[in-house]
Write a protein that holds these residues in place. Sequence first.
Motif, PDB file in Angstrom:
ATOM      1  N   ALA A  29     -18.438 -37.967 -41.609  1.00 54.57           N
ATOM      2  CA  ALA A  29     -17.424 -38.651 -40.794  1.00 54.57           C
ATOM      3  C   ALA A  29     -16.135 -38.849 -41.589  1.00 54.57           C
ATOM      4  O   ALA A  29     -15.032 -38.552 -41.112  1.00 54.57           O
ATOM      5  N   GLY A  30     -16.268 -39.343 -42.808  1.00 53.52           N
ATOM      6  CA  GLY A  30     -15.092 -39.580 -43.638  1.00 53.52           C
ATOM      7  C   GLY A  30     -14.368 -38.291 -43.991  1.00 53.52           C
ATOM      8  O   GLY A  30     -13.125 -38.232 -43.997  1.00 53.52           O
ATOM      9  N   ILE A  31     -15.150 -37.244 -44.282  1.00 53.22           N
ATOM     10  CA  ILE A  31     -14.543 -35.955 -44.644  1.00 53.22           C
ATOM     11  C   ILE A  31     -13.783 -35.391 -43.450  1.00 53.22           C
ATOM     12  O   ILE A  31     -12.642 -34.933 -43.572  1.00 53.22           O
ATOM     13  N   LEU A  32     -14.415 -35.439 -42.259  1.00 54.84           N
ATOM     14  CA  LEU A  32     -13.772 -34.876 -41.069  1.00 54.84           C
ATOM     15  C   LEU A  32     -12.521 -35.672 -40.691  1.00 54.84           C
ATOM     16  O   LEU A  32     -11.533 -35.105 -40.217  1.00 54.84           O
ATOM     17  N   ALA A  33     -12.556 -36.994 -40.905  1.00 54.25           N
ATOM     18  CA  ALA A  33     -11.374 -37.813 -40.606  1.00 54.25           C
ATOM     19  C   ALA A  33     -10.210 -37.423 -41.525  1.00 54.25           C
ATOM     20  O   ALA A  33      -9.064 -37.285 -41.084  1.00 54.25           O
ATOM     21  N   ASN A  43      -9.844 -34.560 -42.994  1.00 50.24           N
ATOM     22  CA  ASN A  43      -9.444 -33.219 -42.599  1.00 50.24           C
ATOM     23  C   ASN A  43      -8.576 -33.252 -41.347  1.00 50.24           C
ATOM     24  O   ASN A  43      -7.600 -32.484 -41.236  1.00 50.24           O
ATOM     25  N   ALA A  44      -8.910 -34.143 -40.415  1.00 48.53           N
ATOM     26  CA  ALA A  44      -8.116 -34.236 -39.173  1.00 48.53           C
ATOM     27  C   ALA A  44      -6.661 -34.587 -39.494  1.00 48.53           C
ATOM     28  O   ALA A  44      -5.734 -34.097 -38.837  1.00 48.53           O
ATOM     29  N   GLU A  45      -6.464 -35.409 -40.530  1.00 52.40           N
ATOM     30  CA  GLU A  45      -5.081 -35.735 -40.935  1.00 52.40           C
ATOM     31  C   GLU A  45      -4.372 -34.493 -41.473  1.00 52.40           C
ATOM     32  O   GLU A  45      -3.199 -34.257 -41.170  1.00 52.40           O
ATOM     33  N   ASP A  46      -5.070 -33.705 -42.314  1.00 55.52           N
ATOM     34  CA  ASP A  46      -4.480 -32.448 -42.818  1.00 55.52           C
ATOM     35  C   ASP A  46      -4.112 -31.531 -41.656  1.00 55.52           C
ATOM     36  O   ASP A  46      -3.039 -30.916 -41.637  1.00 55.52           O
ATOM     37  N   VAL A  47      -5.036 -31.422 -40.691  1.00 59.27           N
ATOM     38  CA  VAL A  47      -4.818 -30.512 -39.565  1.00 59.27           C
ATOM     39  C   VAL A  47      -3.632 -30.983 -38.727  1.00 59.27           C
ATOM     40  O   VAL A  47      -2.772 -30.177 -38.326  1.00 59.27           O
ATOM     41  N   ALA A  48      -3.569 -32.289 -38.490  1.00 58.80           N
ATOM     42  CA  ALA A  48      -2.451 -32.826 -37.700  1.00 58.80           C
ATOM     43  C   ALA A  48      -1.125 -32.559 -38.418  1.00 58.80           C
ATOM     44  O   ALA A  48      -0.123 -32.158 -37.794  1.00 58.80           O
ATOM     45  N   ALA A  49      -1.102 -32.767 -39.731  1.00 57.65           N
ATOM     46  CA  ALA A  49       0.128 -32.537 -40.494  1.00 57.65           C
ATOM     47  C   ALA A  49       0.519 -31.067 -40.449  1.00 57.65           C
ATOM     48  O   ALA A  49       1.703 -30.726 -40.336  1.00 57.65           O
ATOM     49  N   ALA A  50      -0.483 -30.169 -40.532  1.00 59.91           N
ATOM     50  CA  ALA A  50      -0.194 -28.732 -40.499  1.00 59.91           C
ATOM     51  C   ALA A  50       0.375 -28.346 -39.144  1.00 59.91           C
ATOM     52  O   ALA A  50       1.349 -27.585 -39.053  1.00 59.91           O
ATOM     53  N   ARG A  51      -0.232 -28.882 -38.061  1.00 61.16           N
ATOM     54  CA  ARG A  51       0.271 -28.592 -36.714  1.00 61.16           C
ATOM     55  C   ARG A  51       1.694 -29.081 -36.567  1.00 61.16           C
ATOM     56  O   ARG A  51       2.567 -28.367 -36.058  1.00 61.16           O
ATOM     57  N   ALA A  52       1.940 -30.314 -37.042  1.00 62.76           N
ATOM     58  CA  ALA A  52       3.276 -30.911 -36.931  1.00 62.76           C
ATOM     59  C   ALA A  52       4.304 -30.083 -37.692  1.00 62.76           C
ATOM     60  O   ALA A  52       5.477 -30.008 -37.324  1.00 62.76           O
ATOM     61  N   ALA A  53       3.851 -29.430 -38.787  1.00 66.61           N
ATOM     62  CA  ALA A  53       4.768 -28.621 -39.597  1.00 66.61           C
ATOM     63  C   ALA A  53       4.928 -27.213 -39.039  1.00 66.61           C
ATOM     64  O   ALA A  53       5.615 -26.383 -39.631  1.00 66.61           O
ATOM     65  N   THR A  91     -15.448 -28.575 -39.506  1.00 68.67           N
ATOM     66  CA  THR A  91     -16.288 -29.061 -38.419  1.00 68.67           C
ATOM     67  C   THR A  91     -17.635 -29.420 -39.026  1.00 68.67           C
ATOM     68  O   THR A  91     -17.912 -29.092 -40.191  1.00 68.67           O
ATOM     69  N   GLU A  92     -18.491 -30.065 -38.233  1.00 70.04           N
ATOM     70  CA  GLU A  92     -19.850 -30.341 -38.717  1.00 70.04           C
ATOM     71  C   GLU A  92     -20.527 -29.040 -39.130  1.00 70.04           C
ATOM     72  O   GLU A  92     -21.223 -28.984 -40.147  1.00 70.04           O
ATOM     73  N   ALA A  93     -20.308 -27.982 -38.335  1.00 70.95           N
ATOM     74  CA  ALA A  93     -20.956 -26.704 -38.643  1.00 70.95           C
ATOM     75  C   ALA A  93     -20.441 -26.138 -39.963  1.00 70.95           C
ATOM     76  O   ALA A  93     -21.211 -25.599 -40.773  1.00 70.95           O
ATOM     77  N   ARG A  94     -19.137 -26.240 -40.195  1.00 69.69           N
ATOM     78  CA  ARG A  94     -18.600 -25.713 -41.450  1.00 69.69           C
ATOM     79  C   ARG A  94     -19.068 -26.545 -42.645  1.00 69.69           C
ATOM     80  O   ARG A  94     -19.320 -26.000 -43.725  1.00 69.69           O
ATOM     81  N   SER A 139      -8.345 -33.373 -47.277  1.00 70.50           N
ATOM     82  CA  SER A 139      -9.712 -32.836 -47.169  1.00 70.50           C
ATOM     83  C   SER A 139     -10.326 -32.669 -48.553  1.00 70.50           C
ATOM     84  O   SER A 139     -11.475 -33.074 -48.797  1.00 70.50           O
ATOM     85  N   ASN A 140      -9.564 -32.067 -49.466  1.00 70.76           N
ATOM     86  CA  ASN A 140     -10.102 -31.816 -50.804  1.00 70.76           C
ATOM     87  C   ASN A 140     -10.399 -33.124 -51.539  1.00 70.76           C
ATOM     88  O   ASN A 140     -11.394 -33.223 -52.258  1.00 70.76           O
ATOM     89  N   THR A 141      -9.536 -34.112 -51.353  1.00 68.91           N
ATOM     90  CA  THR A 141      -9.766 -35.405 -51.998  1.00 68.91           C
ATOM     91  C   THR A 141     -11.067 -36.022 -51.502  1.00 68.91           C
ATOM     92  O   THR A 141     -11.878 -36.525 -52.294  1.00 68.91           O
ATOM     93  N   ALA A 142     -11.274 -35.948 -50.171  1.00 68.97           N
ATOM     94  CA  ALA A 142     -12.502 -36.517 -49.600  1.00 68.97           C
ATOM     95  C   ALA A 142     -13.730 -35.761 -50.108  1.00 68.97           C
ATOM     96  O   ALA A 142     -14.747 -36.369 -50.468  1.00 68.97           O
TER      97      ALA A 142
END
Lengths: 407, 407
Positions: free
Chosen positions: B34-38, B40-50, B63-66, B145-148
Amino acid sequence: MRAKAAAALLAPVSRGEKDRVLLAMAEALLARSAGILAANAEDVAAARAAGTPGAMVDRLTLTEARLAGMADGLRQVATLDDPVGEVVRGRVLPNGMELRQVRVPLGVVGIIYEARPNVTVDAAGLCLKSGNAVLLRGSASAVRSNTALVEVLRDVAAAGGLPADVVQLVPGLDHDSVKHLMRLRGLVDVLIPRGGAGLIRAVVEESTVPVIETGVGNCHVYVDVDADLDQALAITVNAKTHRVSVCNAAETLLVHRGVAQRFLPRVLAALHDAGVAVHGDEAVCAVDPRAVPATDDDWAAEYLSLDMAVRVVDSLDDAVAHIRRWGSGHTEAIVTRSLGASRRFITSCDSAAVMVNASTRFTDGERFGMGAEIGISTQKLHARGPMGLPELTSTTWVGVGDGHLVS
Amino acid sequence: MRAKAAAALLAPVSRGEKDRVLLAMAEALLARSAGILAANAEDVAAARAAGTPGAMVDRLTLTEARLAGMADGLRQVATLDDPVGEVVRGRVLPNGMELRQVRVPLGVVGIIYEARPNVTVDAAGLCLKSGNAVLLRGSASAVRSNTALVEVLRDVAAAGGLPADVVQLVPGLDHDSVKHLMRLRGLVDVLIPRGGAGLIRAVVEESTVPVIETGVGNCHVYVDVDADLDQALAITVNAKTHRVSVCNAAETLLVHRGVAQRFLPRVLAALHDAGVAVHGDEAVCAVDPRAVPATDDDWAAEYLSLDMAVRVVDSLDDAVAHIRRWGSGHTEAIVTRSLGASRRFITSCDSAAVMVNASTRFTDGERFGMGAEIGISTQKLHARGPMGLPELTSTTWVGVGDGHLVS
């Protein structure tokens, strides 16, 4: 570029052909000794006129006997196994493909070295046998000798059907030519500096070509609490005094506090008898009035002289910590009767070689049974310790299938 | 310095202890998803915004699968043999000394890589198993993501009795932190850049730490005059189209003139059917109106796309000359029924891998049966081709005597 082209032609040449050329080179060095010695005499005269120290002039000087030694070296290389084509690993994959990893030449090897002209012939022989073209960059003081030697080697290579450019002297005598050599990434596959710490550091710092570091040796002898003290005494004296100017000579002696009282007086007397100046820590200086107090410079020193740093340590772990802090990663020796202590020392040191109840002086390609060596690597990548013929090769993976596809 | 200290403590740790930590890391990745995906979601949001392209956002997304895939990777590493301590060579010397060369960890391994956060876990697992401390320098876009991920790995290492500093994320997001890492010679034992050609070139140029080059693959398929043309067709299409974005995909097809008339129409049609844009020489363009004339840029290109350069050559030697001129030294394939041709091609190419009647796509640590790989080396020093656990080690020579001296 000529070296790279020559290397491509040399790579598939068989061992028999290479050995014939090596033996012919040995004969030609002797047959054409007059010309080589005349060129060397000019180098020697120029060195004397420039006020070069006697020991360096001696290293530069060639004689019929030294030429015969070089010729013998080439003959010995001819007797060694050809590393090219050796199968390192191999298996049949589950899909039926045959897979093997085989040794191949590195390609173009650059050697940067100081005074001794014998390196010219040794390096050329080892590189030829391992299928590599060699670029030789000797010192300016030996340029006439090296030119004469390389001319002979090139003539023999060409007469034997190989490209003369498998052996080349790098033109130019100033630092610019070295700098240029260090920037030839993609043309030169590896650079091997042979010489003092300053030369090696300069090459490591400036080169974009991959470098193999050789030779700086701040070697240690550690006398454990469980040591046979007679062995410890003999090994210390042998490692320090058998030959002081070489990288596998010991420079620092570490003595466990538990045996210091018994061992220090004996070993310090023996070292003084052998003409060794001792640089000691407080415990050593307290026992030995002739000892000079050691500084951090002493722990770091590769003396290459009749000097030795001596320190008392509280434990094997302290000895290892000292070695990891101050050593150059060349060779460390432990003297102990304890199997546990030897195991712990072996796995905790981080050096190219660890000797148990043996002199540091054993770290040497010939003594290891590898035949001639091109140097002793103190780095961790590619080759560590004495570098013989296999260390002058790379590998290629060969996969043989029958129309195999990835799915 | 913390990594170096951790590496010294990790080196003697047994396989059993390391495997227990690897398995615990796998469990913790899932338990703390849960913490890792959260993060990662911030990284993904920042990438989309950029405005990051979709394919890159996808590579960044966890994802859970990854996460389960990463955990499986760690479990697989736990099943692999520990390379540390393996005796590579050994003998008793004529003087009675035992001599052996054993594998030891490299020490501190630095990995510089781009988007994918799975590299963080893969690299940490391989380095831990081979006894190395790892310094991870991922891209700024994946830093949360990497920090988590690294936090989880460090927690598990510490709980398992290992120093947490065996896994560290390099602080700082700008190029200065990479520059600093590249200058830590003596602290960092090797740098492995994983990413595009630009990243790798920059590291090679600027680093004083030894570098292992990975990954750039301009791979060739050569169809010999003696080829089975059905095999040649299948291998060409497989090597080009099975997965286009990887370094072992083929980029150039070389066809012997003797089979060009029969083979070109078939292979060009098949390539076009598979959506491949062909960049051809004159002979190819004469046969195929859809082909674009190839330039030197095409011969040099690592397309990583549905493009292929195609050229007709007069001989096997011409094919080899083309490969040596334009290739990146990764993988070359020959399709031939001639044993002589295959032998000549194998010894004349100068690449990490040569495939005979098989797809270039086979050059891969898992397909070679090595288990996971940290990358595919295209350099000649230390490791060439897929790098598994043994390639993450160095060696030490151990000599055991009984008071042996050099005389």
